[in-house]
Design a protein around this motif. Sequence first.
Motif, PDB file in Angstrom:
ATOM      1  N   TYR A   1       0.827  -1.213   0.000  1.00 26.51           N
ATOM      2  CA  TYR A   1       0.000   0.000   0.000  1.00 26.51           C
ATOM      3  C   TYR A   1       0.860   1.261   0.000  1.00 26.51           C
ATOM      4  N   VAL A   2       1.887   1.276   0.833  1.00 27.02           N
ATOM      5  CA  VAL A   2       2.773   2.444   0.896  1.00 27.02           C
ATOM      6  C   VAL A   2       3.467   2.670  -0.450  1.00 27.02           C
ATOM      7  N   ASN A   3       3.888   1.592  -1.095  1.00 29.23           N
ATOM      8  CA  ASN A   3       4.523   1.730  -2.405  1.00 29.23           C
ATOM      9  C   ASN A   3       3.551   2.286  -3.439  1.00 29.23           C
ATOM     10  N   LEU A   4       2.306   1.825  -3.410  1.00 28.61           N
ATOM     11  CA  LEU A   4       1.304   2.357  -4.333  1.00 28.61           C
ATOM     12  C   LEU A   4       1.050   3.839  -4.069  1.00 28.61           C
ATOM     13  N   MET A   5       0.990   4.222  -2.811  1.00 27.83           N
ATOM     14  CA  MET A   5       0.766   5.628  -2.472  1.00 27.83           C
ATOM     15  C   MET A   5       1.953   6.491  -2.893  1.00 27.83           C
ATOM     16  N   ARG A   6       3.154   5.941  -2.809  1.00 26.56           N
ATOM     17  CA  ARG A   6       4.341   6.670  -3.254  1.00 26.56           C
ATOM     18  C   ARG A   6       4.272   6.918  -4.762  1.00 26.56           C
ATOM     19  N   ILE A   7       3.845   5.907  -5.512  1.00 27.72           N
ATOM     20  CA  ILE A   7       3.680   6.060  -6.959  1.00 27.72           C
ATOM     21  C   ILE A   7       2.605   7.090  -7.258  1.00 27.72           C
ATOM     22  N   LYS A   8       1.484   7.002  -6.529  1.00 29.24           N
ATOM     23  CA  LYS A   8       0.370   7.928  -6.734  1.00 29.24           C
ATOM     24  C   LYS A   8       0.801   9.366  -6.481  1.00 29.24           C
ATOM     25  N   ALA A   9       1.642   9.591  -5.495  1.00 25.26           N
ATOM     26  CA  ALA A   9       2.092  10.940  -5.152  1.00 25.26           C
ATOM     27  C   ALA A   9       2.876  11.581  -6.292  1.00 25.26           C
ATOM     28  N   HIS A  10       3.524  10.770  -7.109  1.00 20.74           N
ATOM     29  CA  HIS A  10       4.337  11.308  -8.196  1.00 20.74           C
ATOM     30  C   HIS A  10       3.671  11.169  -9.562  1.00 20.74           C
ATOM     31  N   GLU A  11       2.467  10.631  -9.579  1.00 18.73           N
ATOM     32  CA  GLU A  11       1.717  10.458 -10.826  1.00 18.73           C
ATOM     33  C   GLU A  11       1.169  11.809 -11.263  1.00 18.73           C
TER      34      GLU A  11
ATOM     35  N   GLY B   1      -0.725  12.238 -14.261  1.00 21.30           N
ATOM     36  CA  GLY B   1      -1.968  12.090 -15.013  1.00 21.30           C
ATOM     37  C   GLY B   1      -2.909  11.115 -14.332  1.00 21.30           C
ATOM     38  N   GLU B   2      -3.988  10.788 -15.040  1.00 21.39           N
ATOM     39  CA  GLU B   2      -4.944   9.821 -14.522  1.00 21.39           C
ATOM     40  C   GLU B   2      -4.442   8.413 -14.813  1.00 21.39           C
ATOM     41  N   ASN B   3      -4.534   7.559 -13.827  1.00 22.35           N
ATOM     42  CA  ASN B   3      -4.084   6.185 -13.985  1.00 22.35           C
ATOM     43  C   ASN B   3      -5.120   5.276 -13.327  1.00 22.35           C
ATOM     44  N   LYS B   4      -6.032   4.770 -14.133  1.00 26.04           N
ATOM     45  CA  LYS B   4      -7.135   3.964 -13.604  1.00 26.04           C
ATOM     46  C   LYS B   4      -6.636   2.676 -12.956  1.00 26.04           C
ATOM     47  N   GLU B   5      -5.626   2.067 -13.522  1.00 31.16           N
ATOM     48  CA  GLU B   5      -5.092   0.828 -12.953  1.00 31.16           C
ATOM     49  C   GLU B   5      -4.492   1.081 -11.574  1.00 31.16           C
ATOM     50  N   LEU B   6      -3.747   2.163 -11.436  1.00 27.62           N
ATOM     51  CA  LEU B   6      -3.168   2.509 -10.140  1.00 27.62           C
ATOM     52  C   LEU B   6      -4.267   2.772  -9.113  1.00 27.62           C
ATOM     53  N   ASP B   7      -5.297   3.516  -9.515  1.00 24.05           N
ATOM     54  CA  ASP B   7      -6.416   3.786  -8.613  1.00 24.05           C
ATOM     55  C   ASP B   7      -7.099   2.491  -8.177  1.00 24.05           C
ATOM     56  N   TYR B   8      -7.262   1.558  -9.101  1.00 31.08           N
ATOM     57  CA  TYR B   8      -7.875   0.274  -8.776  1.00 31.08           C
ATOM     58  C   TYR B   8      -7.005  -0.514  -7.806  1.00 31.08           C
ATOM     59  N   GLN B   9      -5.700  -0.545  -8.047  1.00 31.64           N
ATOM     60  CA  GLN B   9      -4.786  -1.272  -7.162  1.00 31.64           C
ATOM     61  C   GLN B   9      -4.799  -0.683  -5.753  1.00 31.64           C
ATOM     62  N   ILE B  10      -4.925   0.634  -5.648  1.00 31.52           N
ATOM     63  CA  ILE B  10      -5.009   1.281  -4.342  1.00 31.52           C
ATOM     64  C   ILE B  10      -6.299   0.877  -3.630  1.00 31.52           C
ATOM     65  N   LYS B  11      -7.418   0.824  -4.361  1.00 30.79           N
ATOM     66  CA  LYS B  11      -8.684   0.381  -3.770  1.00 30.79           C
ATOM     67  C   LYS B  11      -8.569  -1.041  -3.241  1.00 30.79           C
ATOM     68  N   VAL B  12      -7.956  -1.911  -4.017  1.00 29.95           N
ATOM     69  CA  VAL B  12      -7.782  -3.304  -3.594  1.00 29.95           C
ATOM     70  C   VAL B  12      -6.887  -3.371  -2.357  1.00 29.95           C
ATOM     71  N   ALA B  13      -5.810  -2.601  -2.351  1.00 29.82           N
ATOM     72  CA  ALA B  13      -4.887  -2.600  -1.208  1.00 29.82           C
ATOM     73  C   ALA B  13      -5.592  -2.114   0.058  1.00 29.82           C
ATOM     74  N   LYS B  14      -6.476  -1.124  -0.086  1.00 36.17           N
ATOM     75  CA  LYS B  14      -7.235  -0.631   1.070  1.00 36.17           C
ATOM     76  C   LYS B  14      -8.153  -1.710   1.622  1.00 36.17           C
ATOM     77  N   ILE B  15      -8.784  -2.461   0.738  1.00 35.76           N
ATOM     78  CA  ILE B  15      -9.667  -3.548   1.172  1.00 35.76           C
ATOM     79  C   ILE B  15      -8.873  -4.621   1.910  1.00 35.76           C
ATOM     80  N   VAL B  16      -7.694  -4.945   1.392  1.00 33.24           N
ATOM     81  CA  VAL B  16      -6.848  -5.942   2.048  1.00 33.24           C
ATOM     82  C   VAL B  16      -6.464  -5.466   3.449  1.00 33.24           C
ATOM     83  N   LEU B  17      -6.070  -4.214   3.568  1.00 37.65           N
ATOM     84  CA  LEU B  17      -5.701  -3.673   4.877  1.00 37.65           C
ATOM     85  C   LEU B  17      -6.893  -3.677   5.828  1.00 37.65           C
ATOM     86  N   GLN B  18      -8.077  -3.323   5.325  1.00 37.60           N
ATOM     87  CA  GLN B  18      -9.285  -3.356   6.147  1.00 37.60           C
ATOM     88  C   GLN B  18      -9.576  -4.773   6.627  1.00 37.60           C
TER      89      GLN B  18
END
Length: 80
Positions: free
Chosen positions: A40-50, A52-69
Amino acid sequence: MLYTFYVICYDKVVAISTEYKKAGDYMTLEEQRQAAIIAYVNLMRIKAHETGENKELDYQIKVAKIVLQNFGLDYSELEY
């Protein structure tokens, strides 16, 4: 086989644990939690430097949040 778990913290790599495992060993619940947090932290690090729009990254972040929950972990403090 020797496994070392690392966390990247402010451009420094820190070893958090080292242990020996043999083929066929499974990850403990704590190791699974650590892996989920690191992912999750790695995905957020990528998101911070993104830029443009990246639907795949947004989806992976949603999945990572569900896993953490599902692990009962609060990810709100891990967001950038």
